[in-house]
Design a protein around this motif. Structure first.
Motif, PDB file in Angstrom:
ATOM      1  N   ILE A   1      31.383  17.293  -6.195  1.00  0.00           N
ATOM      2  CA  ILE A   1      30.873  17.958  -5.099  1.00  0.00           C
ATOM      3  C   ILE A   1      29.498  18.631  -5.816  1.00  0.00           C
ATOM      4  O   ILE A   1      29.565  19.464  -6.685  1.00  0.00           O
ATOM      5  N   ILE A   2      28.058  18.166  -4.926  1.00  0.00           N
ATOM      6  CA  ILE A   2      26.961  18.665  -5.693  1.00  0.00           C
ATOM      7  C   ILE A   2      26.284  19.458  -4.358  1.00  0.00           C
ATOM      8  O   ILE A   2      26.206  19.232  -3.351  1.00  0.00           O
ATOM      9  N   ASP A   3      25.084  19.984  -4.870  1.00  0.00           N
ATOM     10  CA  ASP A   3      24.203  20.762  -3.767  1.00  0.00           C
ATOM     11  C   ASP A   3      23.314  19.573  -3.625  1.00  0.00           C
ATOM     12  O   ASP A   3      22.719  18.883  -4.434  1.00  0.00           O
ATOM     13  N   LYS A   4      22.878  19.538  -2.274  1.00  0.00           N
ATOM     14  CA  LYS A   4      21.997  18.292  -1.654  1.00  0.00           C
ATOM     15  C   LYS A   4      20.723  18.452  -2.159  1.00  0.00           C
ATOM     16  O   LYS A   4      19.925  17.687  -2.462  1.00  0.00           O
ATOM     17  N   ILE A   5      20.384  19.715  -2.403  1.00  0.00           N
ATOM     18  CA  ILE A   5      18.976  20.026  -2.525  1.00  0.00           C
ATOM     19  C   ILE A   5      18.475  20.047  -4.211  1.00  0.00           C
ATOM     20  O   ILE A   5      17.711  19.239  -4.783  1.00  0.00           O
TER      21      ILE A   5
ATOM     22  N   GLN B   1      39.656   6.236  -4.362  1.00  0.00           N
ATOM     23  CA  GLN B   1      38.506   6.215  -4.739  1.00  0.00           C
ATOM     24  C   GLN B   1      38.368   7.165  -5.778  1.00  0.00           C
ATOM     25  O   GLN B   1      38.581   8.439  -5.582  1.00  0.00           O
ATOM     26  N   LYS B   2      37.540   6.838  -6.858  1.00  0.00           N
ATOM     27  CA  LYS B   2      37.402   7.824  -7.941  1.00  0.00           C
ATOM     28  C   LYS B   2      36.027   8.053  -8.457  1.00  0.00           C
ATOM     29  O   LYS B   2      35.923   8.897  -9.301  1.00  0.00           O
ATOM     30  N   ASP B   3      35.096   7.772  -7.367  1.00  0.00           N
ATOM     31  CA  ASP B   3      33.837   7.917  -7.852  1.00  0.00           C
ATOM     32  C   ASP B   3      32.816   8.565  -6.545  1.00  0.00           C
ATOM     33  O   ASP B   3      31.894   8.506  -6.345  1.00  0.00           O
ATOM     34  N   VAL B   4      33.725   9.577  -5.895  1.00  0.00           N
ATOM     35  CA  VAL B   4      33.197  10.194  -4.524  1.00  0.00           C
ATOM     36  C   VAL B   4      32.176  11.122  -5.022  1.00  0.00           C
ATOM     37  O   VAL B   4      32.601  11.730  -5.954  1.00  0.00           O
ATOM     38  N   VAL B   5      30.982  11.190  -4.775  1.00  0.00           N
ATOM     39  CA  VAL B   5      30.182  12.302  -4.671  1.00  0.00           C
ATOM     40  C   VAL B   5      29.709  12.791  -3.231  1.00  0.00           C
ATOM     41  O   VAL B   5      29.321  12.285  -2.080  1.00  0.00           O
ATOM     42  N   ILE B   6      30.133  13.853  -2.989  1.00  0.00           N
ATOM     43  CA  ILE B   6      29.772  14.781  -1.660  1.00  0.00           C
ATOM     44  C   ILE B   6      28.814  15.943  -1.828  1.00  0.00           C
ATOM     45  O   ILE B   6      28.837  16.665  -2.681  1.00  0.00           O
ATOM     46  N   GLU B   7      27.543  15.516  -1.227  1.00  0.00           N
ATOM     47  CA  GLU B   7      26.558  16.595  -1.272  1.00  0.00           C
ATOM     48  C   GLU B   7      26.954  17.355  -0.110  1.00  0.00           C
ATOM     49  O   GLU B   7      26.960  17.344   0.992  1.00  0.00           O
ATOM     50  N   LEU B   8      26.515  18.859  -0.334  1.00  0.00           N
ATOM     51  CA  LEU B   8      26.776  20.004   0.582  1.00  0.00           C
ATOM     52  C   LEU B   8      25.082  20.562   0.825  1.00  0.00           C
ATOM     53  O   LEU B   8      24.426  20.880  -0.128  1.00  0.00           O
ATOM     54  N   GLN B   9      24.798  20.663   2.024  1.00  0.00           N
ATOM     55  CA  GLN B   9      23.741  21.204   2.496  1.00  0.00           C
ATOM     56  C   GLN B   9      23.651  22.635   2.445  1.00  0.00           C
ATOM     57  O   GLN B   9      24.741  23.274   3.069  1.00  0.00           O
ATOM     58  N   PRO B  10      22.912  23.408   1.840  1.00  0.00           N
ATOM     59  CA  PRO B  10      22.759  24.799   1.773  1.00  0.00           C
ATOM     60  C   PRO B  10      22.642  25.490   3.492  1.00  0.00           C
ATOM     61  O   PRO B  10      21.846  24.740   4.068  1.00  0.00           O
TER      62      PRO B  10
ATOM     63  N   GLN C   1      20.942  18.994  -6.487  1.00  0.00           N
ATOM     64  CA  GLN C   1      21.611  18.108  -7.392  1.00  0.00           C
ATOM     65  C   GLN C   1      22.663  18.680  -8.221  1.00  0.00           C
ATOM     66  O   GLN C   1      23.103  17.975  -9.117  1.00  0.00           O
ATOM     67  N   LYS C   2      22.655  20.104  -8.272  1.00  0.00           N
ATOM     68  CA  LYS C   2      23.539  20.386  -9.279  1.00  0.00           C
ATOM     69  C   LYS C   2      25.006  20.664  -8.673  1.00  0.00           C
ATOM     70  O   LYS C   2      25.036  20.781  -7.679  1.00  0.00           O
ATOM     71  N   PRO C   3      26.003  20.497  -9.738  1.00  0.00           N
ATOM     72  CA  PRO C   3      27.604  20.672  -9.559  1.00  0.00           C
ATOM     73  C   PRO C   3      27.755  22.295  -8.668  1.00  0.00           C
ATOM     74  O   PRO C   3      27.149  23.018  -9.175  1.00  0.00           O
ATOM     75  N   ILE C   4      28.711  22.167  -7.755  1.00  0.00           N
ATOM     76  CA  ILE C   4      29.228  23.309  -7.244  1.00  0.00           C
ATOM     77  C   ILE C   4      30.560  23.632  -7.666  1.00  0.00           C
ATOM     78  O   ILE C   4      31.629  23.014  -7.269  1.00  0.00           O
TER      79      ILE C   4
END
Length: 409
Positions: A30-34, A95-104, A36-39
């Motif tokens: 899970i990463i920051d959409k802006i 699925q083992k490669d999920v990338v979820i982007e969170l919008q601040p 791209q850093k991990p949360i």
């Protein structure tokens, strides 16, 4: 013919139920959409079912859930971000490669006049008064993942992990409000650990981080103790699950307050529920907490100086009430022996991964197990997660995995 049709229907229903059985898993980051850093410490789970887990310090997660719940909403939530919601069935099975982007989230900044007019102490008092209303009135069972670690100058030299069950009974006149047992556990002990830190551990860590305010008001804010602190609204109002959350700063009114803390209380504006409390003990407060016979056992006779004692407790909604989501503690201590200084850092963490109803007797008192010393010591040179079976857990960080390099053969 009628009997044949009945048999066929039973067979088809049985096949359908079997197909729905078992578990699915998702893992990824899970990463920051802006940026791209991990949360780190973001919740991911199916809130409507009371199951979930957290990301680790690197933003990585591993979440296993019943296949029958795949049509439910998967939710990712963390303070200061817009929540992510999507049906679990939208992902590929296992699925083992999920990338979820969170919008601040768009935070609300208030001016000094608003802060001065805001009745911060009244909000805290009301939130404490509503603890029982916002918490379950009936017994329940929390299943969760526990990790207790020791770092020596930043290097992990002891990691103890377990799947725990904590049974809470908020009903009046219950003599034992909480019971804790370990279902399975293990211990990684590195040979690189210095003798100066022998015995440096919380003897009741599992009991500490499974306890929370969902049963009663915390002692340091109860009754007259509420007035030991000054309260002020922070100039930034944050959000959690699309709800406005007040951040109320609190600090001791005088240097004489015992076990004093500087912290922040997060209060949901819609139902006045406490959704997080985090604080650092003051330097004098740290000394007050560690002035016990138990601390002598922890530190031994080595010259030491406790630098920091930090606590963070978060809650999540389920069934119209608020339950413990995760509890984290950190203790930094500087040890000195023969002009050599060693920084020892203890981290405790409990993440509630499942909530179930209880009758208050799901854990017999004879089964209570809190002592992490009994966990099996690992000797294999790898960090194997298969030990947890169908239980959810928090993935070890890359720094934690390095402990296997110092295990005894």
């Amino acid at each position: 013919m009628r009997g044949l049709l009945s048999t066929l229907c039973f067979f088809l229903v049985s096949c359908a139920l079997y197909a729905q059985g078992g578990y699915l898993l998702l893992s990824g980051k899970i990463i920051d959409k802006i940026s791209q850093k991990p949360i780190p410490h973001a919740y991911i789970g199916i809130m409507s079912k009371g199951t979930g887990t957290l990301t680790n310090e690197d933003g990585q997660f591993f979440y296993r859930f019943p296949r029958i719940a795949s049509d439910s909403l998967l939710v990712v939530s963390v303070f200061g971000y817009q929540p992510f919601q999507q049906k679990a069935s939208a992902f590929q099975p296992n699925q083992k490669d999920v990338v979820i982007e969170l919008q601040p989230a768009q935070l609300r900044v208030v001016d000094s006049s608003y802060i001065k007019s805001f009745e911060a102490r009244n909000w805290v008092s009301e939130a404490l008064r509503k603890i029982k209303k916002n918490s379950s009135p009936n017994p329940y069972l929390l299943t969760g993942f526990y990790r207790e670690s020791l770092q020596q100058n930043g290097e992990y030299v002891d990691i103890r992990e377990a799947v725990l069950q904590a049974e809470k009974d908020p009903r009046p006149k219950i003599l034992v409000p909480q019971k804790v047992k370990a279902l399975r556990g293990r211990n990684f002990a590195s040979q690189n650990r210095s003798k100066v830190m022998e015995g440096y551990a919380f003897p009741n860590g599992a009991s500490i981080v499974t306890n929370s305010i969902d049963i009663s008001i915390p002692e340091y804010l109860d009754g007259k103790n509420l007035y030991d602190y000054a309260y002020e609204l922070d100039d930034t109002i944050t959000t959690y699950l699309d709800k406005q959350v007040y951040r109320i700063l609190f600090r001791p009114v005088s240097a004489g307050i015992k076990a004093a803390r500087n912290g922040i209380m997060y209060i949901n504006s819609s139902d006045t529920a406490i959704v997080r409390i985090e604080y650092d003990f003051t330097p004098e407060g740290v000394k007050d907490v560690l002035k016990t016979s138990a601390s002598d056992k922890m530190f031994g006779k080595t010259k030491r100086d406790a630098k920091r004692l930090y606590t963070c407790i978060s809650y999540k909604p389920f069934g119209g009430k608020w339950y413990l989501q995760d509890y984290r503690m950190l203790l930094d201590t500087q040890f000195e022996q023969k002009n050599t200084q060693t920084l020892g850092t203890i981290k405790l963490q409990f993440v509630a991964t499942d909530i179930q109803k209880s009758n208050g007797m799901r854990i017999p008192e004879t089964d209570v197990l809190i002592d992490t010393e009994s966990f099996t010591q690992q000797t294999v040179p790898k960090y194997d997660e298969l030990i947890w079976g169908n239980f959810n857990f928090v993935i070890p960080s890359e720094a934690m995995r390095q402990i296997v390099n110092g295990l005894g053969k």
